[in-house]
Design a protein around this motif. Structure first.
Motif, PDB file in Angstrom:
ATOM      1  N   ASN A 176      -7.276   3.550  24.644  1.00 25.67           N
ATOM      2  CA  ASN A 176      -6.635   3.776  23.467  1.00 25.67           C
ATOM      3  C   ASN A 176      -6.041   2.613  22.470  1.00 25.67           C
ATOM      4  O   ASN A 176      -5.504   2.628  21.109  1.00 25.67           O
ATOM      5  N   ILE A 177      -5.735   0.915  23.122  1.00 24.17           N
ATOM      6  CA  ILE A 177      -5.482   0.208  22.518  1.00 24.17           C
ATOM      7  C   ILE A 177      -6.113  -0.636  21.249  1.00 24.17           C
ATOM      8  O   ILE A 177      -5.638  -0.761  19.793  1.00 24.17           O
ATOM      9  N   LYS A 178      -7.431  -0.411  21.540  1.00 23.13           N
ATOM     10  CA  LYS A 178      -8.607  -1.066  20.391  1.00 23.13           C
ATOM     11  C   LYS A 178      -8.728  -0.372  19.006  1.00 23.13           C
ATOM     12  O   LYS A 178      -8.317  -0.618  18.244  1.00 23.13           O
ATOM     13  N   TYR A 179      -7.812   0.765  19.198  1.00 20.21           N
ATOM     14  CA  TYR A 179      -8.082   1.725  17.342  1.00 20.21           C
ATOM     15  C   TYR A 179      -7.227   1.199  17.404  1.00 20.21           C
ATOM     16  O   TYR A 179      -6.731   1.116  15.968  1.00 20.21           O
ATOM     17  N   SER A 180      -5.961   0.549  17.462  1.00 14.26           N
ATOM     18  CA  SER A 180      -4.402   0.131  17.006  1.00 14.26           C
ATOM     19  C   SER A 180      -4.752  -1.150  16.266  1.00 14.26           C
ATOM     20  O   SER A 180      -4.111  -1.512  15.247  1.00 14.26           O
ATOM     21  N   ASN A 203      -2.106   9.773  17.137  1.00 17.65           N
ATOM     22  CA  ASN A 203      -3.203  10.951  17.880  1.00 17.65           C
ATOM     23  C   ASN A 203      -4.299  10.395  18.094  1.00 17.65           C
ATOM     24  O   ASN A 203      -5.146   9.957  16.878  1.00 17.65           O
ATOM     25  N   PHE A 204      -5.247  11.001  19.134  1.00 17.01           N
ATOM     26  CA  PHE A 204      -6.415  10.453  19.360  1.00 17.01           C
ATOM     27  C   PHE A 204      -7.079  11.293  19.294  1.00 17.01           C
ATOM     28  O   PHE A 204      -6.040  12.384  19.809  1.00 17.01           O
ATOM     29  N   MET A 205      -8.152  12.362  18.596  1.00 19.82           N
ATOM     30  CA  MET A 205      -9.269  13.558  18.456  1.00 19.82           C
ATOM     31  C   MET A 205     -10.156  13.263  18.912  1.00 19.82           C
ATOM     32  O   MET A 205     -10.624  14.485  19.192  1.00 19.82           O
ATOM     33  N   SER A 206     -10.601  12.285  19.130  1.00 17.99           N
ATOM     34  CA  SER A 206     -12.477  12.465  20.091  1.00 17.99           C
ATOM     35  C   SER A 206     -12.839  11.103  20.614  1.00 17.99           C
ATOM     36  O   SER A 206     -11.765   9.380  20.242  1.00 17.99           O
ATOM     37  N   GLU A 207     -13.763  11.054  21.243  1.00 18.20           N
ATOM     38  CA  GLU A 207     -13.678  10.269  22.355  1.00 18.20           C
ATOM     39  C   GLU A 207     -14.747   8.804  21.579  1.00 18.20           C
ATOM     40  O   GLU A 207     -15.186   9.641  20.672  1.00 18.20           O
ATOM     41  N   ALA A 208     -15.026   7.250  21.398  1.00 18.69           N
ATOM     42  CA  ALA A 208     -15.570   7.337  20.653  1.00 18.69           C
ATOM     43  C   ALA A 208     -16.480   5.489  21.924  1.00 18.69           C
ATOM     44  O   ALA A 208     -16.035   5.498  22.738  1.00 18.69           O
ATOM     45  N   LYS A 239     -21.562  11.247  14.709  1.00 18.55           N
ATOM     46  CA  LYS A 239     -20.553  12.248  14.719  1.00 18.55           C
ATOM     47  C   LYS A 239     -20.350  13.379  13.934  1.00 18.55           C
ATOM     48  O   LYS A 239     -19.371  13.661  14.339  1.00 18.55           O
ATOM     49  N   LYS A 240     -20.107  12.597  13.168  1.00 22.19           N
ATOM     50  CA  LYS A 240     -18.718  13.412  12.057  1.00 22.19           C
ATOM     51  C   LYS A 240     -18.218  13.610  12.152  1.00 22.19           C
ATOM     52  O   LYS A 240     -17.079  14.515  12.039  1.00 22.19           O
ATOM     53  N   LYS A 241     -16.850  12.654  13.474  1.00 28.40           N
ATOM     54  CA  LYS A 241     -15.557  13.488  14.149  1.00 28.40           C
ATOM     55  C   LYS A 241     -14.721  12.497  13.702  1.00 28.40           C
ATOM     56  O   LYS A 241     -14.996  10.940  13.574  1.00 28.40           O
ATOM     57  N   ASN A 242     -13.148  13.295  13.134  1.00 26.13           N
ATOM     58  CA  ASN A 242     -12.217  11.835  12.898  1.00 26.13           C
ATOM     59  C   ASN A 242     -11.802  11.581  14.446  1.00 26.13           C
ATOM     60  O   ASN A 242     -11.932  12.755  15.529  1.00 26.13           O
ATOM     61  N   VAL A 243     -11.851  10.653  14.722  1.00 26.91           N
ATOM     62  CA  VAL A 243     -11.850   9.639  16.084  1.00 26.91           C
ATOM     63  C   VAL A 243      -9.837   9.466  16.438  1.00 26.91           C
ATOM     64  O   VAL A 243      -9.525  10.138  17.376  1.00 26.91           O
ATOM     65  N   PHE A 244      -9.260   9.262  15.508  1.00 29.47           N
ATOM     66  CA  PHE A 244      -8.070   8.475  15.840  1.00 29.47           C
ATOM     67  C   PHE A 244      -6.810   8.925  14.040  1.00 29.47           C
ATOM     68  O   PHE A 244      -8.067   8.548  13.095  1.00 29.47           O
TER      69      PHE A 244
END
Length: 253
Positions: A176-180, A203-208, A239-244
């Motif tokens: 999770n820290i990697k997204y920030s 907000n975390f919306m899907s896994e990567a 995957k065409k998904k929002n991740v965060f």
């Protein structure tokens, strides 16, 4: 150190492992501390990583909101206290308060879920109710992590990130820290030096996963001098998904 099973307390030194270029505890360093003390407390309560793994589950952080009044400097020591609120169906709330020299400098609220290790689907927490006997009922923060709503317009593509081995945690998805970190890396260095983060909400919306391609967007190029909020989001290109989604509130250093 462990005060009791309800409120867990631990001290952390502000050192070269967790400071930024301003010689202060970095946002990423603090998020790492929050992650560490969460895992330690869960371990002592009997629902840590290995305990969950044996049951076929693992924890995922889905929402987090951090508020900071001041950032400690290099060579200072902070005390972090954490506790869990009573569980509700699929959700567990964990809260934190941060102190230097007995002065409160910040607080954080987080929301967690458990996923099935094979199906990667959410599970209700009724099997963990015994472990959550030590929840805190006498006090809660005056805020919680909520849904981050992005601006409808002015979100600009910044860069694409290829997920690498070093981005993964022990659940084999992006930590999770990697997204920030990815979001902060898109900020021009001059702006980074000029401003300090007073709130961080994600907000975390899907896994990567390894080799995924994550496109990063931000409203930063459209933010005026009088605006104190910056937004980021990442979209999985394959995957065409929002991740965060991230919202930062900033103020001048």
């Amino acid at each position: 150190m462990k005060d009791n099973l309800t409120i867990f307390s631990k001290q952390y030194d502000i050192n070269t492992l967790n400071i930024n270029s301003k010689k202060q505890l970095s946002l990423l360093g603090l998020l790492g501390i929050i992650q560490d003390i969460s895992a330690e407390h869960a371990y002592h309560l009997g629902f840590g990583y290995e305990d969950m793994k044996r049951q076929g589950f693992f924890w995922v952080l889905i929402r987090q909101k951090l508020k900071m009044e001041s950032w400690p400097a290099w060579h200072q020591t902070i005390t972090v206290k954490t506790w869990s609120q009573p569980i509700k169906s699929f959700y567990a709330i964990r809260e934190f308060e941060l102190f230097t020299d007995d002065k409160k400098i910040g607080a954080c609220s987080t929301t967690w879920m458990i996923l099935d290790s094979v199906k990667r689907t959410p599970k209700e927490m009724h099997n963990l109710e015994g472990s959550f006997a030590n929840t805190r009922k006498d006090y809660r923060l005056d805020f919680k992590a909520g849904k981050v709503v992005m601006p409808e317009h002015a979100m600009h593509f910044q860069q694409e990130v290829d997920v690498k081995i070093s981005d993964l945690d022990m659940n084999n998805h992006v930590n999770n820290i990697k997204y920030s970190q990815w979001a902060l890396d898109t900020v021009p260095f001059g702006k980074y030096q000029e401003y300090v983060v007073s709130e961080h909400e994600i907000n975390f919306m899907s896994e990567a996963f390894l080799n995924d391609k994550i496109a990063l967007y931000s409203n930063l190029p459209s933010v005026s001098e009088n605006d104190d909020k910056v937004f980021f989001y990442g979209k999985n290109q394959d995957k065409k998904k929002n991740v965060f989604i991230i919202r930062l509130k900033v103020c001048r250093q």
